[in-house]
Design a protein around this motif. Structure first.
Motif, mmCIF file in Angstrom:
data_model
loop_
_atom_site.group_PDB
_atom_site.id
_atom_site.type_symbol
_atom_site.label_atom_id
_atom_site.label_comp_id
_atom_site.label_asym_id
_atom_site.label_seq_id
_atom_site.Cartn_x
_atom_site.Cartn_y
_atom_site.Cartn_z
ATOM 1 N N GLY A 1 0.812 -1.215 0.000
ATOM 2 C CA GLY A 1 0.000 0.000 0.000
ATOM 3 C C GLY A 1 0.843 1.262 0.000
ATOM 4 N N GLU A 2 1.909 1.263 0.804
ATOM 5 C CA GLU A 2 2.814 2.415 0.838
ATOM 6 C C GLU A 2 3.484 2.618 -0.517
ATOM 7 O OE1 GLU A 2 4.996 2.881 4.951
ATOM 8 O OE2 GLU A 2 4.913 0.748 4.451
ATOM 9 N N ILE A 3 3.912 1.526 -1.120
ATOM 10 C CA ILE A 3 4.617 1.584 -2.402
ATOM 11 C C ILE A 3 3.688 2.084 -3.499
ATOM 12 C CG2 ILE A 3 5.722 0.132 -4.167
ATOM 13 C CD1 ILE A 3 6.490 -1.671 -1.582
ATOM 14 N N TYR A 4 2.459 1.555 -3.535
ATOM 15 C CA TYR A 4 1.497 1.982 -4.548
ATOM 16 C C TYR A 4 1.176 3.465 -4.380
ATOM 17 C CZ TYR A 4 -2.460 1.949 -7.732
ATOM 18 O OH TYR A 4 -3.303 2.225 -8.791
ATOM 19 N N GLU A 5 0.922 3.882 -3.142
ATOM 20 C CA GLU A 5 0.496 5.263 -2.907
ATOM 21 C C GLU A 5 1.555 6.267 -3.340
ATOM 22 O OE1 GLU A 5 -1.761 8.537 -2.022
ATOM 23 O OE2 GLU A 5 -2.359 6.440 -2.303
#
Length: 328
Positions: free
Chosen positions: A293-297
């Motif tokens: 989620g952090e990487i996508y955001e």
């Protein structure tokens, strides 16, 4: 091949990486915002770049031990089959023919995408079905080119393909008015649009004309390396599922009472050793890059230049397609 020979072949990629001291990662040419970009100071960024760094952290303990090899699409598969790179982490759709004929494998899908169209707003087009008679920019020798032909034939529409060898050339052709639309994966188009000097003059049409599962690609002759690549991604997904972030991974590793978290982060069990890795390999991955989620955001999400909602790329528990096997 004897059992001993087969076992030795399985370890070839991992051994080569450890001896070399770096992962050689084939990426795009550095102009795909959100996936892989290269700035004027030589810094790489993007989701695909983060995956390469995560793999280096898993195998070598450091996300910096990566050699990024920029590849045009037409040369990418040949570079992998010749062992010029350890893996491809650039947009390459998983298809039947590539899987069955090229002796390559897609261990996981890290982006579920679909093909669409980028057009100038001034064209006044609201749907792909209004592109009858249009000229369409497309990369040659790709699934995108084949999907485009299928879509127009199925819908009894005519078009003129303007074929190029790279995203950069396609965008230049679109900006110069050599084509009415550019067709590619919608995520890539959103990223390309964000990088245009006059981004507000362009729009990605809502139509999705194909399935485009994108993920890292490896050779089929090394199942152990295939597993390492797959579980590096699954570590991202499991971390998000359990609320483990780049900021709290050390605390979770030390204090979590969840048995699966303990196994994932190397506190209990001998799971890293099963793949030839340190038992805290997943903790190193998350500390280096964060969870999915952090990487996508930061690369593609609503807080990034691309501004792409997650949609199908949400966790399974939130209605998406991302699902990791249990760490057991």
């Amino acid at each position: 091949m004897s059992t001993a020979s087969a076992s030795a072949a399985e370890d070839d990629t991992l051994k080569a990486i450890k001896q070399r001291g770096e992962v050689t990662c084939g990426v795009s040419t550095g102009a795909t915002v959100g996936m892989s970009t290269l700035d004027d100071k030589g810094n790489w960024a993007g989701l695909e770049v983060d995956f390469c760094r995560a793999l280096a952290a898993a195998i070598l303990g450091s996300p910096e031990k990566v050699k990024f090899v920029p590849l045009e699409f037409k040369n990418a598969f040949a570079a992998l089959t010749s062992s010029s790179v350890d893996l491809l982490a650039r947009s390459a759709t998983w298809t039947y023919s590539r899987d069955s004929e090229m002796k390559l494998e897609w261990p996981v899908v890290y982006i579920y995408d679909g093909q669409g169209f980028l057009v100038r707003k001034a064209l006044g087009v609201k749907s792909a079905k209004e592109l009858d008679g249009a000229s369409i920019c497309v990369s040659g020798g790709t699934t995108t080119e084949l999907n485009l032909a299928d879509y127009f034939r199925t819908n009894n529409l005519k078009y003129t393909p303007i074929v190029a060898n790279s995203r950069e050339q396609n965008l230049a052709n679109l900006e110069a008015g050599r084509c009415d639309a550019y067709s590619n994966e919608r995520g890539g188009l959103a990223a390309n649009r964000a990088a245009l000097p006059k981004a507000d003059e362009y729009v990605v049409l809502p139509d999705v004309i194909s399935k485009e599962p994108l993920g890292p690609v490896v050779r089929q002759d090394d199942p152990k390396f295939r597993d390492i690549v797959a579980w590096t991604f699954y570590a991202w997904v499991l971390a998000e599922e359990f609320g483990i972030t780049k900021a709290n991974v050390a605390d979770e590793a030390a204090n979590s009472k969840n048995p699966e978290v303990q196994r994932l982060l190397g506190k209990t069990g001998d799971f890293g050793a099963k793949l030839g890795l340190a038992n805290d390999w997943a903790a190193r991955v998350i500390a280096a890059t964060g969870n999915y989620g952090e990487i996508y955001e930061r690369n593609l999400g609503t807080g990034s230049k691309v501004n792409l909602t997650r949609g199908q790329n949400e966790l399974w528990s939130k209605g998406g397609l991302l699902y990791a096997p249990p760490m057991r």
